[in-house]
Each structure stands twice: as C-alpha cells, then as structure tokens.
Enzyme design. Sequence first.
Site, PDB file in Angstrom:
ATOM      1  N   GLU A 221     -28.356 -33.520   6.691  1.00  0.00           N
ATOM      2  CA  GLU A 221     -28.798 -32.889   7.768  1.00  0.00           C
ATOM      3  C   GLU A 221     -27.934 -31.635   7.779  1.00  0.00           C
ATOM      4  OE1 GLU A 221     -28.572 -32.961  12.736  1.00  0.00           O
ATOM      5  OE2 GLU A 221     -28.555 -34.904  11.626  1.00  0.00           O
ATOM      6  N   ASP A 223     -27.005 -28.545  10.400  1.00  0.00           N
ATOM      7  CA  ASP A 223     -27.137 -28.160  11.708  1.00  0.00           C
ATOM      8  C   ASP A 223     -26.661 -26.692  11.649  1.00  0.00           C
ATOM      9  OD1 ASP A 223     -28.028 -30.526  12.938  1.00  0.00           O
ATOM     10  OD2 ASP A 223     -25.915 -31.301  12.941  1.00  0.00           O
ATOM     11  N   GLU A 226     -26.521 -25.609  16.940  1.00  0.00           N
ATOM     12  CA  GLU A 226     -26.743 -26.574  18.152  1.00  0.00           C
ATOM     13  C   GLU A 226     -26.019 -25.496  19.315  1.00  0.00           C
ATOM     14  OE1 GLU A 226     -27.168 -30.902  17.247  1.00  0.00           O
ATOM     15  OE2 GLU A 226     -25.219 -30.340  16.041  1.00  0.00           O
ATOM     16  N   HIS A 237     -23.860 -32.232   7.500  1.00  0.00           N
ATOM     17  CA  HIS A 237     -23.724 -33.714   7.514  1.00  0.00           C
ATOM     18  C   HIS A 237     -24.143 -34.283   6.190  1.00  0.00           C
ATOM     19  CE1 HIS A 237     -23.224 -34.540  12.038  1.00  0.00           C
ATOM     20  NE2 HIS A 237     -23.886 -33.184  12.173  1.00  0.00           N
TER      21      HIS A 237
END
Length: 446
Positions: A221, A223, A226, A237
């Site tokens: 993942e 991101d 956020e 991640h």
Amino acid sequence: MLSLVSIFLVGLGFSLGVGTQQSESHPSLSWQNCSAKGSCQSVSGSIVLDSNWRWLHDSGTTNCYDGNEWSTDLCPDASTCDKNCYIEGADYSGTYGITSSGAQLKLGFVTKGSYSTNIGSRVYLLRDESHYQLFKLKNHEFTFTVDDSQLPCGLNGALYFVEMAEDGGAKPGAQYGMGYCDAQCPHDMKFITGEANVKDWKPQETDENAGNGHYGACCTEMDIWEANSQATAYTPHICSKTGIYRCEGTECGDNDANQRYNGVCDKDGCDFNSYRLGNKTFWGPGLTVDSNKAMIVVTQFTTSNNQDSGELSEIRRIYVQGGKTIQNSDTNVQGITTTNKITQAFCDETKVTFGDTNDFKAKGGFSGLSKSLESGAVLVLSLWDDHSVNMLWLDSTYPTDSAGKPGADRGPCAITSGDPKDVESQSPNASVTFSDIKFGPIDSTY
C-alpha cells in the site's frame, strides 16, 4: 442499513451472481495523462464502489449478510454462501453520498437514504467496465487537488494505491468493486480470494456493520494522502508477498494476538507527517499550507537513474496553493537528518529516533517497494472514521499516554476526539472533494 460485503475473487473458480434490484452505473471521473509539462491529454474514466458497501442477498431479497453477521442459513460455509448469494448495484448519490462531475469527485460522510443510513465510502478508478486503472509510479508523479476543509478530527479523506488485481478477480470483478486488500491485512473483508470469510466470524463490538473473519487480505500500500483539516501524512507500506495474499494466523500480524510485526506486511509504514516531524505550523487551518482552502498535492517517485527501470530512491511532496509552489516542510527533530522527502535513510533514522520497530525495512523497504510498484497499482479514494483507535494515530497524540515523547504528537486534536459515534452525530455533513487528477513524468503535472 443495507448489508455490507466486500469480495475478493482472484481466479479460484468462485463467482457471485449479480442481483437485479439496483442497476450498476459507474459515475464518470476524467483525469489527465501528461507526457511533458504543458502537454496533458484528458482520459475518460469512472469510479466504482467497493463491494464492501453493497447489498448481498439470496435469489429473493433475504440478506446473506445482515448488520454485522452472516446468515447461518444462507452462508453456513464459504462454498454454500457463494452459491446462494447475489451482489447488487449501487445508487451512488442517493444511498452513498457519492457525486462526480467532470474531473471532480465528492465523498459525503453520513448519507440518509430511503432504506438505510450509510457511513463513508471507498471507491476505485476504473479504466473500463471490467478493469481498474493501473498506475506505474516509478519515475513519475501523481497530482490531484483536494479540499479537506469539511473534515474534522477523527475523519480521514484518503487517496492511496494498493496492489490489487487489475480485473478485481473472478466475476463480477472490478465492475462491482471486488478485490480490495491493503497492508493492514483487514479481517473485515467478507470475501477473500473468492471465498466467503465466514470461518470464525465475530461481529465487532464497536461497529454495528462490521466483523472479523479468520482470514485477512494483505497487499502493498502506498498512502499518497491521509488527512483531515487538522493533520496529514503520506506513507509507504510494504508486504513481503506479491499482489493480494490471503493470510491466516501469525502471518496476518494481528494486534490482538500481539503479532503485529510477525506478519507479512509492514503495518506501521514509514510516514512523513509534518507535525510529527517537528513543524507544527506548516499544514492546517490558516497555516503555510492552509487546509481551509483547496490545494494541489504533488507526489514524486524518483529513481536512482531517473529512468522507469531504476530503483525507487525518493518519494517527494510538493504543494501548490494560491498560485504559489510550496516545497514540503523540513524535518526538525534531533536525531533525524534534515530532509523534506522519504528515503530509506529517513525511514531508518525516524524508526530509531521514535523508538519504533523498523518493520518497513524488515519487509523489504525501498527495494521491495520499488519491485511492487513495477506491476502497477490501483487508485483508491475513501472517506472513513476509525472504530479501532479514533484516528488518533493521524491527528492527535498516540499512544495517548506518551505526550511529548519523540514521534508521539502527530496532530493538534484532543486525545478524546474522533470517537465514531461522536463524529457521526456531530459532523454528518462532513465531506472530502478530490479533483483534477494528473499523472506523468517528474515535473510534468503542475
């Protein structure tokens, strides 16, 4: 509420039926593919709602999944559930508070429909009716405009990439928002790799619409964004497995089993949060980057040789607001070399300085992330509240008893903020708006 279900079907021979109660019509969302600065072409795309939010029922109208529990009659086991159940189309605006116009997408928080009250949503960008749009990020940049002004503490308007299958798995696949996974290896997915996740299913005590099954759905993942109006972070991640992986037991890295760092995915990630990294006046209401206003967010994935074939070396952030280009804030924490970008060295230093486990490096770090990004990733846009820890990891002090310790202060929100029941009752009209998505070579999109 309508029954919720999410389905992962990745070629194991399983296939849900499609219901006829609500037609599926994907809202359009255009974006731009750039070849050089000032040379961008509009691409016609659309978005699809994650199957987790959809009604699942038998050949009539009896729920296969109701509230936060499976029907013991229709779904006593995985194979029977698959044979008995049908997934429905979505009324995007009326039921889910999702609207789009041209290059703009708005996600509402609490939507009171004719038959249900919906909380938040998660959607994916489609290339066509049967495939998600894949983005190969290395040696490229991804740009969008976002308005977070209507998001209070405890909410997260997120834009990110995950290593989902391009077609969403077995039928009905991407057309119905199948195939979600992320680095948290979520157990609340109702179907994973084509099988109903009914084994050991337990309703969540804090969420009347969710539960956890025996298996989790893991994948790498990235991101990109956020955020709410008070805090923001961008975070890679990495997982040691390629693509979607159905985990069980220790390999899921479950917190309640004290196995967070024993799983296949790096759940902590390597985050760049300006507030956490020592600059508390950079991003927020009325600050250098003013969250009361829309802003352009640029994320660059540079490689060691400035070629698509090179290994990922840096992840950079740039903002544009009010016609002004604003470089990301510099770190201001003793023990961390001054920088405004994510690198392997930055990740290593922050883990040591903050006393965090360096699971990012253990699971592959930048080298592993570089390999993962080569296969392409699916764009996810969502709005959600946090039934686990009230989003304190993003916008407050977390852990809550560690105020003042290096890395603990992540945002200005109170440690008592973010409780979903409070956020949902006090801020039902909250929303996030994403628009003007652009993708191209470094320095081509802004």
